[in-house]
Design a protein around this motif. Sequence first.
Motif, PDB file in Angstrom:
ATOM      1  N   TRP A 148       2.880  14.802  -7.626  1.00 55.27           N
ATOM      2  CA  TRP A 148       3.363  13.527  -7.068  1.00 55.27           C
ATOM      3  C   TRP A 148       4.007  12.684  -8.157  1.00 55.27           C
ATOM      4  O   TRP A 148       5.093  12.107  -7.978  1.00 55.27           O
ATOM      5  CB  TRP A 148       2.195  12.762  -6.428  1.00 55.27           C
TER       6      TRP A 148
ATOM      7  N   PRO B 211       0.094  -3.344  -7.442  1.00 56.36           N
ATOM      8  CA  PRO B 211       1.298  -2.832  -8.113  1.00 56.36           C
ATOM      9  C   PRO B 211       2.002  -3.874  -8.980  1.00 56.36           C
ATOM     10  O   PRO B 211       1.977  -5.040  -8.649  1.00 56.36           O
ATOM     11  CB  PRO B 211       2.199  -2.444  -6.922  1.00 56.36           C
TER      12      PRO B 211
ATOM     13  N   LYS C 122       7.428  14.012  -8.974  1.00 53.88           N
ATOM     14  CA  LYS C 122       8.442  13.698  -7.948  1.00 53.88           C
ATOM     15  C   LYS C 122       8.853  12.232  -8.041  1.00 53.88           C
ATOM     16  O   LYS C 122      10.041  11.888  -7.889  1.00 53.88           O
ATOM     17  CB  LYS C 122       7.901  14.004  -6.555  1.00 53.88           C
TER      18      LYS C 122
ATOM     19  N   ILE D  43      -8.606   9.927  -4.899  1.00 56.11           N
ATOM     20  CA  ILE D  43      -9.831   9.708  -4.117  1.00 56.11           C
ATOM     21  C   ILE D  43     -10.419  11.071  -3.785  1.00 56.11           C
ATOM     22  O   ILE D  43      -9.701  12.074  -3.681  1.00 56.11           O
ATOM     23  CB  ILE D  43      -9.555   8.921  -2.813  1.00 56.11           C
TER      24      ILE D  43
ATOM     25  N   ARG E 249      -4.358  13.446  -0.792  1.00 57.07           N
ATOM     26  CA  ARG E 249      -4.915  13.864   0.499  1.00 57.07           C
ATOM     27  C   ARG E 249      -5.208  15.353   0.540  1.00 57.07           C
ATOM     28  O   ARG E 249      -5.429  15.895   1.621  1.00 57.07           O
ATOM     29  CB  ARG E 249      -3.999  13.457   1.655  1.00 57.07           C
ATOM     30  N   ARG E 250      -5.217  15.989  -0.568  1.00 56.91           N
ATOM     31  CA  ARG E 250      -5.556  17.408  -0.553  1.00 56.91           C
ATOM     32  C   ARG E 250      -6.896  17.619  -1.252  1.00 56.91           C
ATOM     33  O   ARG E 250      -7.267  16.875  -2.154  1.00 56.91           O
ATOM     34  CB  ARG E 250      -4.497  18.211  -1.301  1.00 56.91           C
TER      35      ARG E 250
ATOM     36  N   GLN F 184      -0.774  -0.791  -0.559  1.00 59.80           N
ATOM     37  CA  GLN F 184       0.330  -1.526   0.071  1.00 59.80           C
ATOM     38  C   GLN F 184       0.385  -1.285   1.570  1.00 59.80           C
ATOM     39  O   GLN F 184       1.357  -1.657   2.221  1.00 59.80           O
ATOM     40  CB  GLN F 184       1.655  -1.100  -0.561  1.00 59.80           C
TER      41      GLN F 184
ATOM     42  N   ASP G 138      -6.075  16.066   4.993  1.00 58.14           N
ATOM     43  CA  ASP G 138      -5.955  17.434   4.516  1.00 58.14           C
ATOM     44  C   ASP G 138      -5.829  18.430   5.655  1.00 58.14           C
ATOM     45  O   ASP G 138      -5.034  19.380   5.597  1.00 58.14           O
ATOM     46  CB  ASP G 138      -7.159  17.763   3.650  1.00 58.14           C
TER      47      ASP G 138
ATOM     48  N   LEU H   3      12.616  10.613  -8.887  1.00 57.91           N
ATOM     49  CA  LEU H   3      13.304   9.586  -8.103  1.00 57.91           C
ATOM     50  C   LEU H   3      13.717   8.414  -8.983  1.00 57.91           C
ATOM     51  O   LEU H   3      14.824   7.884  -8.856  1.00 57.91           O
ATOM     52  CB  LEU H   3      12.397   9.105  -6.965  1.00 57.91           C
TER      53      LEU H   3
ATOM     54  N   ILE I 125      -3.148   7.276  -6.315  1.00 52.17           N
ATOM     55  CA  ILE I 125      -4.564   7.007  -6.588  1.00 52.17           C
ATOM     56  C   ILE I 125      -5.363   8.252  -6.263  1.00 52.17           C
ATOM     57  O   ILE I 125      -5.049   8.969  -5.307  1.00 52.17           O
ATOM     58  CB  ILE I 125      -5.029   5.801  -5.757  1.00 52.17           C
TER      59      ILE I 125
ATOM     60  N   GLY J 127      -6.854   4.108  -0.865  1.00 50.77           N
ATOM     61  CA  GLY J 127      -5.845   4.446  -1.864  1.00 50.77           C
ATOM     62  C   GLY J 127      -4.440   4.047  -1.481  1.00 50.77           C
ATOM     63  O   GLY J 127      -3.485   4.447  -2.156  1.00 50.77           O
TER      64      GLY J 127
ATOM     65  N   THR K 232       9.280   0.100  -7.211  1.00 50.91           N
ATOM     66  CA  THR K 232       8.681  -0.636  -6.084  1.00 50.91           C
ATOM     67  C   THR K 232       9.074  -0.071  -4.741  1.00 50.91           C
ATOM     68  O   THR K 232       8.445  -0.386  -3.727  1.00 50.91           O
ATOM     69  CB  THR K 232       9.124  -2.107  -6.145  1.00 50.91           C
ATOM     70  N   ASP K 233      10.152   0.722  -4.705  1.00 48.14           N
ATOM     71  CA  ASP K 233      10.553   1.368  -3.436  1.00 48.14           C
ATOM     72  C   ASP K 233       9.719   2.608  -3.162  1.00 48.14           C
ATOM     73  O   ASP K 233       9.869   3.232  -2.113  1.00 48.14           O
ATOM     74  CB  ASP K 233      12.030   1.744  -3.501  1.00 48.14           C
ATOM     75  N   ILE K 234       8.869   2.953  -4.114  1.00 49.07           N
ATOM     76  CA  ILE K 234       8.001   4.111  -3.889  1.00 49.07           C
ATOM     77  C   ILE K 234       6.586   3.570  -3.735  1.00 49.07           C
ATOM     78  O   ILE K 234       6.009   3.044  -4.700  1.00 49.07           O
ATOM     79  CB  ILE K 234       8.085   5.105  -5.065  1.00 49.07           C
ATOM     80  N   PRO K 235       6.054   3.645  -2.519  1.00 53.17           N
ATOM     81  CA  PRO K 235       4.732   3.050  -2.315  1.00 53.17           C
ATOM     82  C   PRO K 235       3.636   3.777  -3.112  1.00 53.17           C
ATOM     83  O   PRO K 235       3.764   4.951  -3.412  1.00 53.17           O
ATOM     84  CB  PRO K 235       4.503   3.194  -0.820  1.00 53.17           C
ATOM     85  N   ILE K 236       2.585   3.011  -3.408  1.00 48.49           N
ATOM     86  CA  ILE K 236       1.411   3.602  -4.045  1.00 48.49           C
ATOM     87  C   ILE K 236       0.592   4.273  -2.956  1.00 48.49           C
ATOM     88  O   ILE K 236       0.336   3.679  -1.908  1.00 48.49           O
ATOM     89  CB  ILE K 236       0.580   2.515  -4.747  1.00 48.49           C
ATOM     90  N   VAL K 237       0.247   5.502  -3.190  1.00 45.67           N
ATOM     91  CA  VAL K 237      -0.464   6.271  -2.156  1.00 45.67           C
ATOM     92  C   VAL K 237      -1.701   6.911  -2.771  1.00 45.67           C
ATOM     93  O   VAL K 237      -1.857   6.928  -4.001  1.00 45.67           O
ATOM     94  CB  VAL K 237       0.446   7.351  -1.556  1.00 45.67           C
ATOM     95  N   ALA K 238      -2.516   7.440  -1.915  1.00 44.61           N
ATOM     96  CA  ALA K 238      -3.699   8.178  -2.349  1.00 44.61           C
ATOM     97  C   ALA K 238      -3.476   9.672  -2.099  1.00 44.61           C
ATOM     98  O   ALA K 238      -2.687  10.067  -1.245  1.00 44.61           O
ATOM     99  CB  ALA K 238      -4.934   7.696  -1.594  1.00 44.61           C
TER     100      ALA K 238
END
Lengths: 324, 899
Positions: free
Chosen positions: A270, A134, A273, A144, A293-294, B125, B81, A277, A142, B122, A285-291
């Motif tokens: 995402w 980041p 959203k 995946i 999941r659906r 952090q 999921d 914010l 991200i 993914g 930086t207060d919003i983490p990087i995520v992957a």
Amino acid sequence: MTYPLTRLVVLLICLFLHPPLPSLAAPAKRCLYVSSYHAGYVWNDDIERALGDTLGDACEIKKFYMDGKRDVSPDFARQKASEAKELIDSWKPDVVIAADDNASKYLVMPYLKDAAVPVVFCGINWTADPYGYPYANTTGMIEIGPIDPLVGQVLTMVPEARHGIFLSAAELTQTKEVDLSKKAYGRYNVTISHMPVTSMADWEKGYVAAQEQADFVIFGNNSGINDWDDERARKWVLATAKKFTVSYLDWMAPYAMLTMAKIAHEQGEWAGKAVLLILQGTKPTDIPIVANRRWNMFVNPALLARGGFVLPSEIMRKAVKVGQ
Amino acid sequence: MTAPLPLRYRALPIWLFLSGLIMVAVFIFGAWRYSLDSLQKEITSEAEQVRDSLYQRLNALGEVSANVAILVNSTLQLDGDQFRIFAEHVLQRYPFFLSMSYLPRIQEEERPFFEAEMRERGFPQFGIKRLGPDGFQPAEKRGSHFPLLYHEPFEPTSAALIGYDFAADHSFASSVDKAIVGNETVLSSESLVNMPASLWVLRAIYAGKEVPVGAELRRRAVYGLIVLQVDPVRLLDNIRGADRFVLSLEIESASGTQELKRVQVDGKRGRLSGVLLPGFTKDYKLDAHSRTYHVRLGRHLGWRDVDLALPAAALAAGLIMVFLLTLTGIVTARRAREARVRNEEIQRQVTEKTAELSVKNMQLRQEVDERLQMEKALAASEHRFRELFDRMSSGVIVFRPVDERSEDFVVFDCNRAAREIEGKDKEELVGRRVGDLFPVFGVEVLLPLLGRVSASGVAEEIAAAPFPDARSGRWRDYRAYRLPAGEVIVLYHDISERIRIEEELRQAHKMEAIGTLAGGIAHDFNNILSAIIGYTEMARIEARHDARLTGYLDEVLKAGLRARDLVRQILTFSRKGEQKREVLQPHLIVKESLKLLRASLPATIEIEEDVDPRCGLVEIDPTQIHQVVVNLCANALHAMEGRHGRLTVRLARRTLSAEDLAGEYGVMPGDFVELLVADTGHGIERAVMERIFDPFFTTKAVGRGTGMGLAVVHGIVQGCRGLIRVESEVEKGTVFRVYFPAAREKILGPRGSDSQSLPFGSERILLVDDEVTLVRSVGGMLSHLGYRVTEKTDSRAALALFGQDPSAFDLVITDQTMPQMTGTELAAALFAVRGELPVILCTGYSEDIDADRAHELGIRGFALKPLDHETLARLVRDVLDGKERVVPGAPEKKQEETT
């Protein structure tokens, strides 16, 4: 006495007829959407739609397409990134949304790293490491694929599988997918070979060859095969299918027996959203990087029948049936 | 001029208006309180429903977490999921869950691989971390971690929780361990930095199909946690009806220090507006998930919350009432004013009318008094009538026809006398038919009588033929009258007594006739005897020297005197003879009489004498009582003649009451001296009994009795107002009881007698008598006594002579019964000439004159003929000496006739 009165009347008329002062209205937020691809590309369109739905009227959205699918050359990409940078400098968006890898690679990383303008990225395949995320001004999601579930289903349907072929267009993002697949299947001592193609005929030949060489076939992205013909591909696979085929892309579901696909909408939503914010004052930086999941699951009963495979009934009930 | 209306009337509208306002306030307050109470009850019911729902909801937390844990445990390989699908379902189903998380158990040695894998997937952090003072910090190294791996809804705002280690955080550590060890749903009231006022539900997932037993085994077997974040507001909001309350939930949790911590969660404020009223607050205490929950349900009440219909109705009714009251007050005041005017007018009229009415009232009162008096009089009259009716001696029976067409009658009423006569009670008589009461007499006589009287209305009397009563033998007569109402009243009398009295009256008339006859005879006899006795006495004086001639003259004189006694007896019987009544002791005379009788009693007769010397006094001529004793004893002796017998003579004092004297007339109740003369002779037959007192009736042989004995006794007894009763039984004897009224006067001493020497005189006396012989005999005796006598046989001639020289005579002696002019007429004529002239009136018998009458006429002397020599001498001398004198034996007062 007449003179001051006339001036007052004229002043009042002017005030009445004068348009509303801009300073009286709140300044509109600006959101610049930079797509790595082009409008009309399914994945892009889904992200764009979800982003628009999420943001609503929160900001004025301006879209910029880098058209990386139709022209995969790095120079073109750099050119588009430069244009986007000029647009950013001139339009001064409050937030920049960078969709998919090209935007991060050619725009964010060279021009917007730790810049003042916040950047929300999405659609980056599997890892943000190549782009150094980041940054101080970035966050995002991200992309995946549901590799592990898909591995599980492949091993269920083809328990003796030892080798699989990853058939896709010859494209940068597919390399990442191949690497991740190799790692995922490798945990079960299954090897994966990449078979990149550039034309429809190659793809047909590659499919037949892959069935001859491997125990199962993974359909990667067809984006990059310029002469791709859906109907031809459908007929071809229906005519030649012998081995178990899977995909992680929903638009490839008509050609694969089982598809567990990422959902572009999740990426766009995402990103929307996160933009909201940030517009409200949250630091990126207060919003983490995520992957993501659906994912969605598709089955092609005709192909399954052609290959003589029977999926578990619970998958058949839950999956979307295609190719009918 | 009308007086001003009193203040209470003038102020009445205002008073009523104010009173109405007060009542309106009271009504509204009451209605408001009622509505408020109703609302309170309604709210209480709602609050209890909320409480119950909340309790169910709290219990649901445990059930949901347990179900999710089971679901996760049943999933072979949980990916994000799948967890999203679970979570979305749960969160959609239970809106009070804010989020659902899955926390795998990561051993410290697995930690680097896990973190690296997550970064590869993914999450560049990603790291297991805890919540520090400056935000998330790396978690310390320890045995097991429970980092948050999956979290739904997966939002940028909650993405920071990824990797948050619940077990590493002191706030949740105890709850995590409790959930693991207890295999139960644990609710933690701790809050995260960005999730204030939230609750966390923790549930452990264990490896294997069975939950291990024991704390250590569970700690080792646990491989993950399901954490559900509860939004208390939604928890409460989603409860049906909870949004209507200001709801607070306090949860007591026992931390390690055992201090009570309270997390208060304010629910949504009530959307009620308006002026707040006394609020509603209810506190409840609930126990669930090893926690105690304090629930407070409050509601701010506004005007709109309360059902204003009733207060509004009260207000409307009250205002109407105020209006009506005020209107009533105004109208009342106005009417009072009008009424006052009218009242004054009416009072004026009333005053006038009252005056009139007072007069009328007085008149009415008088009328009422008169009417009351009349009613009293009527009642008294009715009472008198009833008394009279009942006390009538006559029997009175009122008969009524049985019906209109019947000829039979029944008794309708009867008086006491009728009941006594018939010997029946009123109930036995009233209602009875005539034929039943009087079987023979009623049918034969009474019914025809009633029928005739009822038909004709003419009173009828059965007087000609009195009907004997079969039972008593007494006599009655009947009189029948028809009453206006158609009833027939019958009066009937017991006329037995009347018949007896009639019989006695006839007897009295007979006696009266005999007495009259005897009186007439006695007058002539007395004149004759006067001449005989007078000339005999003068001849005896002349022949006093010739013993033989004197003896003859004595016999003549004796015979004359007996004749005189006989005449006196006859007069005594007829009560016209001279009587010398005096108060005396009868026992002395009776004893003397018995003494004389005892000498003449035959030896066969035993005399029994019982004379009570204290029997009292009687007023009677002593010769009469002597005569009674002698006559009764003579009869008794005669009845016992020729047989042994006993004569009983008793004298005693008796008291007779009215009852004892019933049927006796002329005899008053009181003390009597009873003379009883009883014999044991042959008795008196019933037929004779009725005639024993008749004069000249005798059962003795001819020449042995005059028949005057009992007649004289009867005459003597009646003369002294006594009575005589006779009881006799044939062959057993007879008892005579003679009752003399007891006298109260003292006994008079015997009248003095100076008969030893006759008084003489020389005064001039005019002697008038139409009987020549009598004039000569009396004149001779007076001349013999020395007086100068002028004899006249014609009263008018005597008067003429006196008129020639009224002072020529010192005394006039005149006969009463004379032709031309009676003695009293002559005396009156003489007194007219010379008022102080002494006059002596002599009479043989006269109905018209007695001593009292003579005294009233101024006559100084009165004497009955024949007069003996001595009597004449003393009478003349006394009158001449200025004494009034009545010859003893001469009647001082004329005896009244008795029936």
